[in-house]
Design a protein around this motif. Structure first.
Motif, mmCIF file in Angstrom:
data_model
loop_
_atom_site.group_PDB
_atom_site.id
_atom_site.type_symbol
_atom_site.label_atom_id
_atom_site.label_comp_id
_atom_site.label_asym_id
_atom_site.label_seq_id
_atom_site.Cartn_x
_atom_site.Cartn_y
_atom_site.Cartn_z
ATOM 1 N N UNK A 1 33.164 118.897 14.636
ATOM 2 C CA UNK A 1 32.977 120.334 14.436
ATOM 3 C C UNK A 1 31.907 120.878 15.362
ATOM 4 N N UNK B 1 39.512 113.339 0.204
ATOM 5 C CA UNK B 1 39.154 112.403 -0.868
ATOM 6 C C UNK B 1 40.237 111.356 -1.054
ATOM 7 N N UNK C 1 40.465 125.134 2.580
ATOM 8 C CA UNK C 1 39.317 124.234 2.670
ATOM 9 C C UNK C 1 39.330 123.266 1.486
ATOM 10 N N UNK C 2 39.540 123.816 0.281
ATOM 11 C CA UNK C 2 39.571 122.958 -0.898
ATOM 12 C C UNK C 2 40.706 121.946 -0.782
ATOM 13 N N UNK C 3 41.847 122.415 -0.266
ATOM 14 C CA UNK C 3 43.013 121.544 -0.099
ATOM 15 C C UNK C 3 42.700 120.387 0.844
ATOM 16 N N UNK D 1 39.867 129.823 1.914
ATOM 17 C CA UNK D 1 39.098 129.037 0.951
ATOM 18 C C UNK D 1 39.968 127.996 0.270
ATOM 19 N N UNK E 1 42.250 123.801 14.957
ATOM 20 C CA UNK E 1 41.452 125.000 14.694
ATOM 21 C C UNK E 1 41.843 126.126 15.653
ATOM 22 N N UNK F 1 40.633 125.324 8.903
ATOM 23 C CA UNK F 1 39.408 124.538 8.821
ATOM 24 C C UNK F 1 39.763 123.173 8.276
ATOM 25 N N UNK G 1 42.799 118.289 -7.363
ATOM 26 C CA UNK G 1 42.388 119.504 -6.639
ATOM 27 C C UNK G 1 43.566 120.062 -5.857
ATOM 28 N N UNK G 2 44.297 119.168 -5.156
ATOM 29 C CA UNK G 2 45.441 119.617 -4.364
ATOM 30 C C UNK G 2 46.454 120.324 -5.256
ATOM 31 N N UNK H 1 35.796 126.879 -5.893
ATOM 32 C CA UNK H 1 37.061 127.461 -5.413
ATOM 33 C C UNK H 1 38.170 127.199 -6.418
ATOM 34 N N UNK I 1 39.833 119.227 1.615
ATOM 35 C CA UNK I 1 38.847 118.321 1.018
ATOM 36 C C UNK I 1 39.511 117.399 0.010
ATOM 37 N N UNK I 2 40.523 117.919 -0.692
ATOM 38 C CA UNK I 2 41.294 117.055 -1.586
ATOM 39 C C UNK I 2 41.981 115.955 -0.804
ATOM 40 N N UNK I 3 42.600 116.341 0.323
ATOM 41 C CA UNK I 3 43.259 115.348 1.181
ATOM 42 C C UNK I 3 42.233 114.321 1.660
ATOM 43 N N UNK J 1 38.796 120.048 7.157
ATOM 44 C CA UNK J 1 37.629 119.264 6.771
ATOM 45 C C UNK J 1 37.960 117.788 6.657
ATOM 46 N N UNK K 1 41.029 113.972 -6.018
ATOM 47 C CA UNK K 1 41.517 114.741 -4.869
ATOM 48 C C UNK K 1 42.902 115.306 -5.142
ATOM 49 N N UNK L 1 34.102 122.961 -3.771
ATOM 50 C CA UNK L 1 35.495 122.759 -4.189
ATOM 51 C C UNK L 1 35.671 123.149 -5.649
ATOM 52 N N UNK M 1 34.096 108.006 8.480
ATOM 53 C CA UNK M 1 34.410 109.431 8.569
ATOM 54 C C UNK M 1 33.160 110.278 8.715
ATOM 55 N N UNK M 2 32.045 109.800 8.138
ATOM 56 C CA UNK M 2 30.800 110.557 8.208
ATOM 57 C C UNK M 2 30.373 110.776 9.651
ATOM 58 N N UNK N 1 38.448 108.744 -6.826
ATOM 59 C CA UNK N 1 38.420 109.916 -5.939
ATOM 60 C C UNK N 1 39.819 110.364 -5.542
ATOM 61 N N UNK O 1 31.648 115.863 11.098
ATOM 62 C CA UNK O 1 30.815 116.995 11.490
ATOM 63 C C UNK O 1 30.558 116.988 12.990
#
Lengths: 286, 335
Positions: free
Chosen positions: A226, A104, A96-98, A93, A30, A36, B299-300, B255, A100-102, A38, B296, B252, A218-219, B292, A223
């Motif tokens: 962060x 998942x 961030x989505x990317x 943005x 960061x 970011x 999305x990528x 976006x 989050x995809x990783x 995530x 995922x 997500x 991971x949970x 998932x 956070x």
């Protein structure tokens, strides 16, 4: 009563030092790239699974199991940067989505490859309990805290004393200016992302000396990291230690005196308050 | 799509969705799937007000959803008040809560990533609070009362078809709100705010007020929907209602759908959630946890190859069709 408070504060302090090491990789990513990430908690979990696999296949001790994992994570980081993040620089943005995809994909991978049962390891060569008066702390936690301090100091020295580290700080301060000074910003970003992921393997290995890994680990770390980074202020390695200690002690006191299941409450409340009132962090630059 | 072309397209769209139960032969399982898609669609479309149009990355969708669910659910459990009323009370409380939090956040200039993280933290804080607050929440599922004689009053139907149509009505309202907003004065202020906050402020837009308005609309819709969500699940539990991953998925989808449009999030929700549920049904029992990963990866790939979002595909198709038709609007490019 005093004993309970002292025990709680001491274990909070030790936990805080360990959290500092967990948050370190995120702070580097960061701080340098303004990215970011995530998926940080997921990468910690993945590294814990790696430690488990390495130890159970090779019979190495946990404390050295990060050695084979570290270069792998570094390479993965560099590849993720060149393959994905480089193409989305400047669009936070999408990043961030990317990420989050990783995240998942990692969660899924851990479940497929490791199953859903928790994975624990036999004790490492560090075991037993340290007794000081009425206080008791396991040696493995103390060792992890010491490693954490050493690692933080090394990374701090790397960032402030070496040419590559200074280039990273320069790129984080002003990307264009760093570019004009002849710093290859792309390469620096790739290195920083690789370094941030590689730094996850060491805390993960030491966490496995007294914890188990499961697909929801991971949970716990995402956070939390962060929160520490927010408290510490933007990319401040030196701010991480006090921030993490505050988080550790707050968590430990709440677990002892309020309710164990409320352990995340003080952290997130503190985090939200700090973001509102001191967005630069408690120990950030002015 | 321009306002004057919107109405016929909208009617066709509504008819197609409304006929889904007929297309699938009233198969309860497929209607359940369609309802899940609609649930994602409603929340993502509502999120779009704040996240897409106003450009504030809000990750707290399930905080408002959960408040709505808990208010409506507890009103039903404690005082036997129908969820149809509980929904509105929940919406008002959720929106009031969001506005109070939002007022402080925008007052202290919390934005970008810190806004995202504090809304995400909010979800987790609420989850833990409701976990500890035994009277209304607690770690055990609280089941909502059901009734065979008066399913409408308890919103507890034996089939998924009524749920599907209630969700569809929600979707239509949310969609219309989005559309109206997108082409209103406040919508343009929001768009300006989303593309550059400082520039918007220098042009005389009260950014704090605009953000608060967006947050209010968004949390009101999601809060009201929470009441429906509680009845759909037929129980309330902190992990179901204040779910961090659910909130992240919503953002997500928004976006990936394409920011700043009113239909992108719905498009993404319908494509990706259908894909996800299909994968869950097909691979769920063969390889545990593979869906998932594919979700995922999807999305990528979308982010890497269609960074402007799925809505851009639809837009291009639409522009091509107009050109092919050779009408007078054919050469205009509009969003």
């Amino acid at each position: 009563m005093l004993d309970v408070v002292a025990q709680s504060v001491i274990s909070g302090l030790i936990n805080g030092l360990i959290y500092a090491m967990v948050a370190l990789g995120l702070s580097v990513i960061y701080g340098v790239m303004d990215l970011i990430n995530f998926a940080h908690g997921e990468f910690v979990m993945l590294a814990m699974y790696f430690t488990f696999w390495i130890v159970s296949f090779s019979g190495l001790d946990q404390t050295v199991a990060f050695l084979p994992a570290l270069p792998i994570f570094f390479l993965v980081g560099v590849l993720i940067y060149y393959g994905m993040l480089n193409r989305t620089m400047g669009t936070p943005l999408s990043q961030i989505a990317l990420m989050l995809g990783v995240a998942m994909v990692i969660r899924s991978f851990v479940q497929i490859a490791g199953g859903t049962a928790p994975k624990g390891l036999p004790p490492s060569f560090i075991f037993g309990v340290l007794n000081i008066g009425s206080l008791a702390i396991s040696y493995s936690r103390v060792a992890t805290a010491v490693v954490s301090l050493v690692l933080l100091i090394i990374v701090h020295l790397f960032l402030t004393k070496t040419y590559t580290g200074l280039s990273m700080l320069a790129a984080s301060d002003d990307r264009t200016a760093a570019y004009l000074m002849g710093i290859n910003v792309k390469r620096i970003y790739a290195l920083a992302f690789g370094l941030g992921l590689a730094l996850v393997t060491i805390p993960a290995a030491f966490l496995m000396t007294y914890q188990h890994a499961d697909p929801s680990s991971y949970l716990r770390f995402g956070l939390l990291s962060w929160c520490i980074v927010a408290l510490a202020g933007l990319g401040r390695i030196s701010g991480i230690i006090p921030a993490a200690i505050i988080v550790g002690i707050a968590e430990s006191l709440v677990v002892t005196f309020v309710a164990p299941e409320a352990h995340s409450l003080p952290i997130y409340l503190l985090f939200i308050l700090v973001i509102w009132l001191k967005p630069k962090g408690l120990f950030g630059r002015k | 799509m321009k306002p004057r072309q919107f109405v016929p397209a909208f009617i066709v769209f509504v008819l197609i969705i409304a006929l889904i139960p007929v297309f699938v032969g009233f198969n309860e399982y497929f209607i359940l799937l369609a309802t899940v898609v609609l649930i994602y669609g409603v929340i993502t479309t509502a999120w779009n007000v704040m996240g897409g149009i106003a450009g504030q990355l809000d990750l707290g969708a399930t905080a408002y959803l959960g408040i709505g669910a808990y208010v409506a659910g507890n009103m039903l459990i404690w005082w036997n008040i129908t969820p149809w009323i509980g929904m509105f009370v929940g919406a008002i409380i959720a929106a009031g809560f969001a506005s109070a939090i939002g007022y402080v956040m925008f007052r202290y200039g919390v934005k970008e990533i810190w806004y995202a993280l504090s809304t995400l933290g909010l979800v987790e804080v609420l989850r833990v609070i409701f976990m500890l607050w035994k009277e209304v929440g607690g770690p055990l599922e609280k089941y909502l009362p059901r009734s065979k004689t008066d399913p409408f009053y308890y919103m507890s139907f034996g089939s998924y078809i009524p749920y599907f149509y209630i969700a569809l009505i929600f979707l239509l309202i949310t969609f219309l709100v989005n559309y109206r907003l997108r082409y209103s004065k406040i919508g343009y202020s929001m768009l300006a705010l989303g593309s550059n906050e400082d520039a918007a402020e220098s042009l005389g837009i009260d950014t704090r007020r605009t953000k608060l308005k967006g947050l209010f609309i968004y949390s009101f819709i999601v809060g009201a929907f929470g009441g429906f969500y509680a009845c759909f699940c037929s129980f309330i539990h902190p992990n179901t209602d204040f779910n961090m991953n659910f909130a992240l998925e919503i953002a997500v989808l928004g976006i990936v759908g394409g920011l700043g449009t009113y239909y992108g999030p719905l498009l993404a929700a319908s494509i990706l959630v259908s894909l996800k549920e299909y994968l869950r049904a097909v691979f769920g029992t063969i390889v545990l946890g593979i869906y998932p990963a594919i979700f995922g990866l999807a999305i990528i790939l979308i982010i890497l190859f269609k960074p402007e979002g799925l809505s851009s595909i639809l837009k291009n198709v639409y522009i091509k069709l107009r050109k092919g038709g050779g009408t007078k609007h054919g050469r205009q490019q509009h969003s």
